[in-house]
Design a protein around this motif. Structure first.
Motif, PDB file in Angstrom:
ATOM      1  N   GLN A 227     -17.333  32.996 -12.222  1.00 13.42           N
ATOM      2  CA  GLN A 227     -17.748  33.149 -10.828  1.00 13.42           C
ATOM      3  C   GLN A 227     -19.260  33.040 -10.693  1.00 13.42           C
ATOM      4  O   GLN A 227     -19.769  32.439  -9.746  1.00 13.42           O
ATOM      5  CB  GLN A 227     -17.263  34.500 -10.284  1.00 13.42           C
ATOM      6  N   GLU A 228     -19.964  33.603 -11.676  1.00 10.70           N
ATOM      7  CA  GLU A 228     -21.430  33.500 -11.630  1.00 10.70           C
ATOM      8  C   GLU A 228     -21.869  32.032 -11.694  1.00 10.70           C
ATOM      9  O   GLU A 228     -22.807  31.636 -11.008  1.00 10.70           O
ATOM     10  CB  GLU A 228     -22.057  34.294 -12.786  1.00 10.70           C
TER      11      GLU A 228
ATOM     12  N   PRO B 236      -8.441  36.044 -10.604  1.00 11.45           N
ATOM     13  CA  PRO B 236      -7.559  36.322 -11.742  1.00 11.45           C
ATOM     14  C   PRO B 236      -6.807  35.076 -12.197  1.00 11.45           C
ATOM     15  O   PRO B 236      -6.214  34.373 -11.389  1.00 11.45           O
ATOM     16  CB  PRO B 236      -6.575  37.352 -11.172  1.00 11.45           C
TER      17      PRO B 236
ATOM     18  N   GLN C 160     -15.511  36.785 -14.593  1.00 10.28           N
ATOM     19  CA  GLN C 160     -16.791  37.250 -14.059  1.00 10.28           C
ATOM     20  C   GLN C 160     -17.887  36.207 -14.231  1.00 10.28           C
ATOM     21  O   GLN C 160     -18.586  35.863 -13.274  1.00 10.28           O
ATOM     22  CB  GLN C 160     -17.212  38.548 -14.761  1.00 10.28           C
TER      23      GLN C 160
ATOM     24  N   GLY D  60     -15.047  36.341  -0.786  1.00  2.59           N
ATOM     25  CA  GLY D  60     -15.501  35.339  -1.739  1.00  2.59           C
ATOM     26  C   GLY D  60     -17.004  35.139  -1.709  1.00  2.59           C
ATOM     27  O   GLY D  60     -17.542  34.337  -2.457  1.00  2.59           O
TER      28      GLY D  60
ATOM     29  N   VAL E  23     -11.296  39.245 -18.043  1.00  6.97           N
ATOM     30  CA  VAL E  23     -12.544  39.766 -17.477  1.00  6.97           C
ATOM     31  C   VAL E  23     -13.709  38.783 -17.650  1.00  6.97           C
ATOM     32  O   VAL E  23     -14.253  38.268 -16.676  1.00  6.97           O
ATOM     33  CB  VAL E  23     -12.917  41.124 -18.117  1.00  6.97           C
TER      34      VAL E  23
ATOM     35  N   PRO F 102     -16.592  38.873  -6.284  1.00  2.00           N
ATOM     36  CA  PRO F 102     -16.895  37.770  -7.190  1.00  2.00           C
ATOM     37  C   PRO F 102     -18.198  38.025  -7.960  1.00  2.00           C
ATOM     38  O   PRO F 102     -19.147  38.543  -7.377  1.00  2.00           O
ATOM     39  CB  PRO F 102     -17.065  36.582  -6.241  1.00  2.00           C
ATOM     40  N   ALA F 103     -18.161  37.671  -9.224  1.00  3.68           N
ATOM     41  CA  ALA F 103     -19.323  37.825 -10.100  1.00  3.68           C
ATOM     42  C   ALA F 103     -19.906  39.237 -10.036  1.00  3.68           C
ATOM     43  O   ALA F 103     -21.099  39.428  -9.901  1.00  3.68           O
ATOM     44  CB  ALA F 103     -20.401  36.784  -9.756  1.00  3.68           C
ATOM     45  N   ASN F 104     -19.025  40.247 -10.109  1.00  3.95           N
ATOM     46  CA  ASN F 104     -19.418  41.664 -10.135  1.00  3.95           C
ATOM     47  C   ASN F 104     -20.064  42.170  -8.855  1.00  3.95           C
ATOM     48  O   ASN F 104     -20.640  43.254  -8.843  1.00  3.95           O
ATOM     49  CB  ASN F 104     -20.359  41.957 -11.310  1.00  3.95           C
TER      50      ASN F 104
ATOM     51  N   LEU G 241     -21.012  30.285  -8.311  1.00  2.00           N
ATOM     52  CA  LEU G 241     -21.914  30.704  -7.241  1.00  2.00           C
ATOM     53  C   LEU G 241     -23.362  30.307  -7.503  1.00  2.00           C
ATOM     54  O   LEU G 241     -24.241  30.594  -6.699  1.00  2.00           O
ATOM     55  CB  LEU G 241     -21.824  32.221  -7.052  1.00  2.00           C
TER      56      LEU G 241
ATOM     57  N   VAL H 200     -13.468  30.957  -4.924  1.00  2.00           N
ATOM     58  CA  VAL H 200     -14.162  31.624  -6.033  1.00  2.00           C
ATOM     59  C   VAL H 200     -13.444  32.916  -6.420  1.00  2.00           C
ATOM     60  O   VAL H 200     -13.514  33.357  -7.565  1.00  2.00           O
ATOM     61  CB  VAL H 200     -15.641  31.902  -5.675  1.00  2.00           C
ATOM     62  N   SER H 201     -12.693  33.502  -5.471  1.00  2.00           N
ATOM     63  CA  SER H 201     -11.986  34.734  -5.837  1.00  2.00           C
ATOM     64  C   SER H 201     -10.472  34.585  -5.724  1.00  2.00           C
ATOM     65  O   SER H 201      -9.757  35.576  -5.749  1.00  2.00           O
ATOM     66  CB  SER H 201     -12.480  35.894  -4.970  1.00  2.00           C
TER      67      SER H 201
ATOM     68  N   THR I 163     -11.939  48.765 -16.184  1.00  2.00           N
ATOM     69  CA  THR I 163     -11.935  47.483 -16.889  1.00  2.00           C
ATOM     70  C   THR I 163     -12.288  47.668 -18.366  1.00  2.00           C
ATOM     71  O   THR I 163     -11.669  47.083 -19.242  1.00  2.00           O
ATOM     72  CB  THR I 163     -12.981  46.542 -16.261  1.00  2.00           C
TER      73      THR I 163
END
Lengths: 323, 419
Positions: B388-389, B185, B385, A181, B381, A270-272, B392, B239-240, A283
């Motif tokens: 999460q950005e 997910p 993505q 994470g 997707v 996370p976040a690529n 964080l 977060v994941s 994807t």
């Protein structure tokens, strides 16, 4: 060299042209059949190769210049180099994925190689129960990657698994959390799983190379007063160098194409932070349903891998000629 | 001579075709071994009632189901009947791959017993029906009574403010957190619910076809989750987290609240004493309203099916009152027939949260814009993505909400133009 006078002959001696050209034709057709014969025998294999390798490759290549959606494949038509322009100038995820691919590949290969070589050296000496240990050591290679990915993901989860608590106890983490994470550490998760999975491959191949080194080499090195380190550097390494080169080349290409563990463990997040080119291709193709763009990314990956292979091949050649 | 041979061959082909024509292929996409077994039992009753008909079930694992089914359809290996999740319905229906069930449903006596929502959600193209839903997944708030007690709390939060404050209070306990955030997910529902709660309206698009997600109020909703994450009210790893992680986080007592569908009840009941947790309605937003997401899946028929009437008979059988009631209990969804919630199974205290949301005006179950072909990519997707950005702190909530709104506005305007 012998061919040259024969070719000139008709011009020099005009009268014998007919006779000579007749003989030449016969000889040439003979030569032609000699040249062609092996190819005829090879043709089934060549046709098969072309069908299973080059046809999909060329089809994939043409996809990269078209707008292809999964359910309406050819409604979009040709788009020229539009995909590549987006890719190179506007796609920030592509850039992240490119850097991550390098990190993922070289991190995994380096660690797999170091530990694999160590394991091979350990297994190369006689000890009790060697056969059993050998069999056990090679086990990770046989575990399906999907399963090992899931297992490692749960081992790294602080609710269920022990790893975060150990890392916390060792003072590596400031609290027991899953590194999957944390964007700056997440890549280590799949790399650890990949190292565990890939060590046996290096161990198997390098062990085979080690066993092929004649024992006399070490004896004479010992007579000359070589230390174990000197024997390793001057006897072992040169002998297994070709095997190292070929396994590193193979593994690099495999691993940079290998997204299973990442898809299972982090799905690029996370976040690529763990997005690599193959997972990005997946994807794009199957989530965004954009096969054209996915093919363009795949072409870039292919190009990079070909460049890498050529470079390594060159290096091997120069290495060999200087050695 | 040649002619007779040919006729014989044709007759042979026709004969064998007639013999195999009574096979219906069915693909299930949300698969688990006990679920498949239950489906087989339901199908066996259909086979018994229709001698000579066999149903072949193909089970795809959910994680790969989308690309597997898409590849099957693309390659011409098209099933007759398919279990269709809401997410993919628009994609297949808009591409003309599915049978319009409206004429079949007019003939079927079971249609009258279906709830309005069931009929409404099966349609993504006005005037047509491409699926009969088999049940609804509706979010409600699971809460851990023991952890609440430890933190000095005695009831579930009723408003967003309480939700935040209670979470903060629980997070003060050592190694405990307020909320099992889902950042991996399936994170989309959480973001959308919070954004709509702050927006105060069950609306995704404005009159002019632009998305409401970049409305300042909606951005506040996204910021609310980001704050929860950055202030440590939820686990750092969340977060994941996906479905398995949040459910494990809840039953292990790591985090005290979890928003989930009835199907999580099955997993949680197995691992937690029933007195230790309860299910409350989702907290209300600043405007006094709340919008829990509703999802669904159902049965669809592909246009390629040879015997569409027979395929519909199978779908009708699976959607009948008795079959659907058992299926709903087993799978953990809210059934599709009027009055089915009177069954003793659904009247227990565990289901109260869900039925309050269905019956009280302050809660409006919201269906995300799954009718957009592009929604699948957004949900699977993009929202994950960039969400999460935001969590964080790599991008601001405003920037991320703007990206989502732009993507959905384009998709919606494209959809509008096609209508």
């Amino acid at each position: 060299m012998g061919r040259l006078p024969l070719r000139r002959l008709p011009e020099v001696a005009g009268g014998t042209i007919a006779a000579v050209s007749g003989a030449r034709a016969a000889r040439r057709s003979g030569r032609l059949s000699v040249v062609l014969e092996p190819w005829i025998y090879l043709s089934p294999a060549l046709v098969l190769l072309a069908l299973v390798m080059f046809v999909p490759l060329i089809v994939g290549f043409t996809y990269a210049f078209q707008d292809i959606r999964l359910l309406q494949p050819f409604a979009g038509g040709w788009v020229g180099t539009a995909h590549f322009e987006t890719l190179l100038f506007r796609d920030r995820i592509f850039r992240t994925a490119l850097v991550n691919t390098a990190w993922w590949t070289f991190g995994s290969v380096a660690l797999q190689f170091v530990f694999g070589l160590g394991l091979a050296l350990l297994l190369n000496r006689p000890f009790l129960g060697k056969r059993f240990v050998q069999a056990v050591v090679f086990l990770p290679w046989a575990v399906p990657t999907f399963l090992s990915g899931l297992t490692f993901a749960w081992l790294l989860n602080p609710v269920i698994g022990p790893f975060p608590h150990w890392l916390f106890a060792l003072g590596i983490l400031e609290e027991p959390y899953s590194i999957l994470g944390n964007p700056s550490l997440a890549m280590w998760g799949p790399i650890i799983a990949n190292v565990w999975f890939g060590i046996p491959f290096f161990a198997i191949t390098l062990l085979a190379a080690l066993q092929a080194i004649p024992g006399e080499m070490y004896e004479s090195a010992a007579i000359d007063g070589a230390t174990p380190w000197q024997a390793f550097v001057n006897v072992t390494l040169p002998y297994i160098a070709p095997m190292i080169a070929i396994t590193v080349l193979l593994r690099t290409i495999w691993i940079s194409n290998f997204a299973d563990l990442i898809i299972v463990m982090t799905n690029g997040g996370p976040a690529n932070a763990t997005q690599i080119l193959p997972s990005y291709i997946f994807t794009t193709a199957y989530r965004r349903l954009d096969f054209g763009y996915a093919s363009a990314v795949a072409m870039v990956l292919l190009l990079l891998l070909v460049l890498y292979a050529v470079l390594l091949h060159r290096l091997r050649k120069t290495f060999r000629s200087t050695a | 001579m040649r002619k007779t041979l040919l006729t014989a061959a044709v007759a042979l082909c026709a004969g064998s075709a007639a013999a195999t024509a009574q096979t219906i292929s069915l693909v299930e996409v949300i698969t688990s071994p006990p679920r498949t077994e239950h489906l087989r039992a339901m199908v066996a009753e259909f086979e018994a009632a229709n001698p000579g008909v066999t149903v072949e079930i193909t089970s795809l694992p959910w994680g790969q189901a989308f690309e597997r089914l898409a590849t099957m359809v693309q390659g011409g290996n098209i099933p007759d009947v398919v279990e269709m999740p809401d997410r993919w319905l628009a994609l297949y229906a808009n591409n003309g791959a599915l049978v319009d069930l409206t004429p079949h449903m007019e003939q079927w006596e079971g249609t009258a017993e279906l709830t309005d929502a069931t009929k409404e959600f099966g349609s993504v193209i006005p005037g047509q029906t491409h699926m009969i839903p088999y049940g609804f997944y509706l979010r409600a708030m699971f809460w851990n009574k023991k952890l609440f007690e430890e933190a000095g709390l005695d009831r579930a939060p009723e408003t967003m403010q309480e939700f935040y404050d209670y979470s903060a209070q629980i997070a003060e306990l050592d190694g405990k957190y307020g909320y099992c955030l889902r950042g991996g997910p399936g994170a989309t529902n959480g973001y959308i619910m919070m954004m709509l709660n702050f927006l105060g309206e069950n609306r995704y698009f404005n009159e002019d076809g632009t998305s409401t997600l970049d409305d300042p109020a909606a951005i506040e909703g996204l910021q609310f989750i980001v704050d929860m994450y950055q202030n440590g009210l939820v686990p750092r790893d969340s977060v994941s987290w996906g479905f398995n992680e949040i459910v494990a986080g809840f039953y292990s007592g790591t985090c005290a609240m979890l928003d989930q569908d009835p199907d999580a009840l099955i997993a949680i009941k197995e691992r937690m004493p029933e007195d230790d947790f309860a299910v409350a309605p989702m907290p209300l937003g600043p405007g006094g309203k709340s919008f829990p997401t509703i999802g669904y899946a159902g049965w669809s028929i592909f246009e390629a099916a040879e015997d569409k009437d027979l395929a519909f008979d199978l779908v009708a059988h699976l959607s009948s009152r008795e079959m659907n009631l058992e299926w709903s209990k087993f799978v953990g969804v809210i059934p599709i027939h009027v009055g089915a919630e009177q069954d003793p199974f659904f009247t227990g205290p565990n289901f109260e949260g869900w039925f309050t949301q269905l019956n009280d005006d302050r809660w409006e179950p919201t269906s995300m814009p799954t009718f957009l072909e592009e929604f699948g990519y957004f949900a699977d997707v993009m929202s994950i993505q960039s969400g999460q950005e935001a969590l964080l702190g790599q991008r601001s909530a405003e920037e991320v909400a703007g990206e989502w709104a732009a993507y959905l506005s384009d998709a919606y305007q494209k959809w509008q133009a096609a209508q």
